[in-house]
Design a protein around this motif. Structure first.
Motif, PDB file in Angstrom:
ATOM      1  N   ALA A 113       0.793  -1.229   0.000  1.00 31.89           N
ATOM      2  CA  ALA A 113       0.000   0.000   0.000  1.00 31.89           C
ATOM      3  C   ALA A 113       0.828   1.282   0.000  1.00 31.89           C
ATOM      4  N   ASN A 114       2.003   1.266   0.610  1.00 33.30           N
ATOM      5  CA  ASN A 114       2.819   2.485   0.712  1.00 33.30           C
ATOM      6  C   ASN A 114       4.221   2.109   1.195  1.00 33.30           C
ATOM      7  N   GLY A 115       5.092   3.101   1.273  1.00 33.97           N
ATOM      8  CA  GLY A 115       6.477   2.843   1.651  1.00 33.97           C
ATOM      9  C   GLY A 115       6.635   2.456   3.114  1.00 33.97           C
ATOM     10  N   LEU A 116       5.855   3.076   3.970  1.00 32.99           N
ATOM     11  CA  LEU A 116       5.929   2.717   5.392  1.00 32.99           C
ATOM     12  C   LEU A 116       5.546   1.251   5.567  1.00 32.99           C
ATOM     13  N   ASP A 117       4.501   0.810   4.882  1.00 29.36           N
ATOM     14  CA  ASP A 117       4.092  -0.592   4.961  1.00 29.36           C
ATOM     15  C   ASP A 117       5.173  -1.514   4.398  1.00 29.36           C
ATOM     16  N   ASN A 158      19.831  10.650  10.445  1.00 29.29           N
ATOM     17  CA  ASN A 158      19.333  11.599   9.444  1.00 29.29           C
ATOM     18  C   ASN A 158      18.468  10.856   8.437  1.00 29.29           C
ATOM     19  N   THR A 159      17.160  10.905   8.658  1.00 30.11           N
ATOM     20  CA  THR A 159      16.232  10.263   7.736  1.00 30.11           C
ATOM     21  C   THR A 159      14.849  10.848   7.934  1.00 30.11           C
ATOM     22  N   TYR A 160      13.954  10.509   7.009  1.00 26.94           N
ATOM     23  CA  TYR A 160      12.547  10.800   7.244  1.00 26.94           C
ATOM     24  C   TYR A 160      12.063   9.819   8.319  1.00 26.94           C
ATOM     25  N   ILE A 161      11.203  10.289   9.201  1.00 26.01           N
ATOM     26  CA  ILE A 161      10.863   9.514  10.399  1.00 26.01           C
ATOM     27  C   ILE A 161      10.188   8.181  10.092  1.00 26.01           C
ATOM     28  N   ALA A 162       9.615   8.016   8.890  1.00 31.56           N
ATOM     29  CA  ALA A 162       8.935   6.760   8.540  1.00 31.56           C
ATOM     30  C   ALA A 162       9.842   5.551   8.720  1.00 31.56           C
ATOM     31  N   THR A 163      11.118   5.704   8.368  1.00 35.34           N
ATOM     32  CA  THR A 163      12.082   4.617   8.516  1.00 35.34           C
ATOM     33  C   THR A 163      12.050   4.071   9.944  1.00 35.34           C
ATOM     34  N   ILE A 164      12.053   5.002  10.885  1.00 35.79           N
ATOM     35  CA  ILE A 164      12.203   4.659  12.298  1.00 35.79           C
ATOM     36  C   ILE A 164      10.869   4.198  12.878  1.00 35.79           C
ATOM     37  N   TRP A 177      10.297   0.076  -1.033  1.00 41.49           N
ATOM     38  CA  TRP A 177      10.087   1.203  -1.954  1.00 41.49           C
ATOM     39  C   TRP A 177       8.798   1.934  -1.630  1.00 41.49           C
ATOM     40  N   SER A 178       8.809   3.232  -1.824  1.00 48.05           N
ATOM     41  CA  SER A 178       7.590   4.044  -1.761  1.00 48.05           C
ATOM     42  C   SER A 178       7.358   4.647  -3.137  1.00 48.05           C
ATOM     43  N   PHE A 179       6.090   4.657  -3.563  1.00 49.76           N
ATOM     44  CA  PHE A 179       5.733   5.343  -4.810  1.00 49.76           C
ATOM     45  C   PHE A 179       4.792   6.497  -4.535  1.00 49.76           C
ATOM     46  N   ASP A 206      -1.144   6.666  -2.964  1.00 54.76           N
ATOM     47  CA  ASP A 206      -0.172   5.857  -2.229  1.00 54.76           C
ATOM     48  C   ASP A 206       0.094   4.531  -2.916  1.00 54.76           C
ATOM     49  N   ALA A 207       1.338   4.085  -2.830  1.00 54.35           N
ATOM     50  CA  ALA A 207       1.721   2.753  -3.307  1.00 54.35           C
ATOM     51  C   ALA A 207       3.121   2.453  -2.783  1.00 54.35           C
ATOM     52  N   GLY A 208       3.427   1.163  -2.672  1.00 55.86           N
ATOM     53  CA  GLY A 208       4.752   0.759  -2.203  1.00 55.86           C
ATOM     54  C   GLY A 208       5.071  -0.632  -2.704  1.00 55.86           C
ATOM     55  N   HIS A 268      14.762  19.337   4.258  1.00 60.44           N
ATOM     56  CA  HIS A 268      14.663  17.898   4.522  1.00 60.44           C
ATOM     57  C   HIS A 268      15.757  17.455   5.488  1.00 60.44           C
ATOM     58  N   TYR A 269      15.498  17.439   6.798  1.00 61.24           N
ATOM     59  CA  TYR A 269      14.197  17.671   7.433  1.00 61.24           C
ATOM     60  C   TYR A 269      14.433  18.649   8.563  1.00 61.24           C
ATOM     61  N   PRO A 270      13.484  19.517   8.870  1.00 61.97           N
ATOM     62  CA  PRO A 270      13.755  20.579   9.841  1.00 61.97           C
ATOM     63  C   PRO A 270      13.984  20.079  11.265  1.00 61.97           C
TER      64      PRO A 270
HETATM   65  C1  LIG Z   1       8.598   8.665   1.575  1.00 61.77           C
HETATM   66  C2  LIG Z   1       9.470   7.919   2.505  1.00 61.77           C
HETATM   67  C3  LIG Z   1       8.997   6.836   3.271  1.00 61.77           C
HETATM   68  C4  LIG Z   1       7.549   6.485   3.391  1.00 61.77           C
HETATM   69  O1  LIG Z   1       6.897   6.230   2.225  1.00 61.77           O
HETATM   70  P1  LIG Z   1       5.286   6.397   2.164  1.00 61.77           P
HETATM   71  O2  LIG Z   1       4.931   5.801   0.863  1.00 61.77           O
HETATM   72  O3  LIG Z   1       4.977   7.843   2.278  1.00 61.77           O
HETATM   73  O4  LIG Z   1       4.717   5.612   3.318  1.00 61.77           O
HETATM   74  C5  LIG Z   1       9.896   6.116   4.009  1.00 61.77           C
HETATM   75  N1  LIG Z   1      11.210   6.449   4.056  1.00 61.77           N
HETATM   76  C6  LIG Z   1      11.692   7.500   3.371  1.00 61.77           C
HETATM   77  C7  LIG Z   1      13.150   7.802   3.446  1.00 61.77           C
HETATM   78  C8  LIG Z   1      10.845   8.282   2.582  1.00 61.77           C
HETATM   79  O5  LIG Z   1      11.335   9.330   1.919  1.00 61.77           O
END
Ligand SMILES: *Cc1c(COP(=O)(O)O)cnc(C)c1O
Length: 365
Positions: A56-60, A86-92, A183-185, A196-198, A308-310
């Motif tokens: 469904a998405n990158g986080l998933d 140093n990353t977008y919080i989704a990773t963590i 992967w996130s799309f 959303d897609a992953g 990216h990112y404050p």
């Molecule tokens: C966009 C992103 C994600 C999350 O992807 P989503 O599809 O928005 O859930 C995870 N990690 C990084 C580094 C991203 O840039």
């Protein structure tokens, strides 16, 4: 000039996309159909991976791999996963969500991705203190901004300490990666859907099959449930869009690189540090000693930028237990980073405007 112009980015494919969406509507088949199946094959082939599972998405995508590791008995709740500071919080978040403990490591000051030296130092420190690496079981590098981590060095570390490896590839479509990748799309990524897609790519057949089941309610046969799974799937419309855009991904990345090289070659200023050229430039991150002033200056010229990112993850309320931790490089990046517009629909004039805007800031002094 907007930072991103999704309409312009998707405009070249508009007739094809509209037709493909109509075809899905007419087919009466919206999930688990031909489009997703073909996209999985094409994305696996593009990345020279044996398997691809859409979700469904990158986080998933990240969550599903770690959930599968747990179900396969490869990692247990409470085990630690090395992540970049140093990353977008989704990773963590994906690590925490599985009851695993994220263990942040600071960034490399030149590439801004996870520092191999600091990963080594962390492991050696553990061994010096307690004789072993404790509950560290996995490493989750992020190819942030489109820049590859030093995978050769990280793979050697993983091998010698018997660590699992998952790469967050949400920002590096088009880079040469191997191994297990999430992967996130998301629409703004280098390969972006209209929603959303992953996906996960991997050479590990057992892992791919476990992920596929977990993403479908823990089931491989209707009404037979092997795992406490979840529902995470890509729909036919998103897959149809991605198949069209995938054919043009390499050209889009070449255009991003062309723009980035102009920035690197034509912006020269003692106030600014430019990124290294080896990237697919999902983001063009420059560092500036007065970032906020430069952002304001560019905005006054009509040029929108982003940061990216404050606030780095260890400074977020969500991770208040990390309030005492310090990651000087990640903190430096969060205080000085400014992302210039860098996408395939930019014209040469747009690029020139950005360059002159950045250079003009100090000429006026
Ligand atoms: C966009 C992103 C994600 C999350 O992807 P989503 O599809 O928005 O859930 C995870 N990690 C990084 C580094 C991203 O840039």
């Amino acid at each position: 000039m907007n930072y991103l112009d999704l309409h312009a980015i998707n405009a070249p494919y508009e007739p094809q996309i509209k037709q493909a969406l109509l075809d899905v509507v007419d087919s009466g088949w919206y999930l688990f159909g031909k489009q997703v199946c073909e996209f999985e094959k094409e994305w696996a082939a593009y990345n020279e991976a044996k398997h691809c599972v859409a979700c469904a998405n990158g986080l998933d995508a990240l969550r599903l791999v770690m959930k599968a590791w747990i179900e396969m008995g490869l990692i247990n709740e409470g085990d630690e996963v090395i992540v970049p500071a140093n990353t977008y919080i989704a990773t963590i978040l994906a690590v925490s969500d599985n009851g695993l403990c994220p263990l942040p490591v600071d960034a490399d000051p030149l590439s801004y991705v996870i520092s191999v030296d600091k990963v080594k130092a962390l492991l050696n420190e553990r061994i010096a203190k307690q004789g072993n690496i404790g509950r560290i079981r996995a490493i989750l590098p992020v190819h942030l901004y489109g820049t590859l981590c030093d995978m050769k060095a990280l793979a050697e570390i993983a091998e010698s300490h018997n660590l699992l490896m998952l790469q967050d590839c949400a920002q590096c479509h088009g880079q040469q990666v191997s191994g297990t990748c999430a992967w996130s799309f998301y629409p703004g990524k280098n390969l972006g859907a209209l929603g959303d897609a992953g996906a996960i790519t991997t050479d590990d057949e057992a892992l791919a099959e476990t992920i596929r089941r977990i993403a479908f309610y823990g089931s491989s046969r209707k009404y037979i449930h092997q795992y406490k799974g979840l529902n995470s799937r890509m729909d036919e419309m998103q897959a149809a869009v991605l198949r069209i855009k995938l054919k043009d991904l390499d050209r889009c990345n070449r255009r991003r690189q062309e723009i980035a090289m102009r920035y690197i070659n034509e912006i020269s200023n003692p106030h600014v540090v430019l990124p290294q050229p080896d990237s697919v430039f999902h983001i063009f991150p420059l560092l500036c000693d007065d970032r906020d002033a430069l952002q304001k200056h560019l905005l006054s010229l009509g040029i929108q930028t982003q940061i990216h990112y404050p606030i780095p993850p260890h400074r977020q309320e969500a991770y208040k237990e990390w309030a005492d931790l310090h990651f000087p490089v990640a903190e430096h990046i969060s205080e000085h980073e400014l992302s210039l517009p860098c996408h395939p629909a930019m014209s040469d004039e747009d690029v020139q405007t950005v360059i002159e805007g950045v250079m003009g800031m100090w000429n006026e002094e």
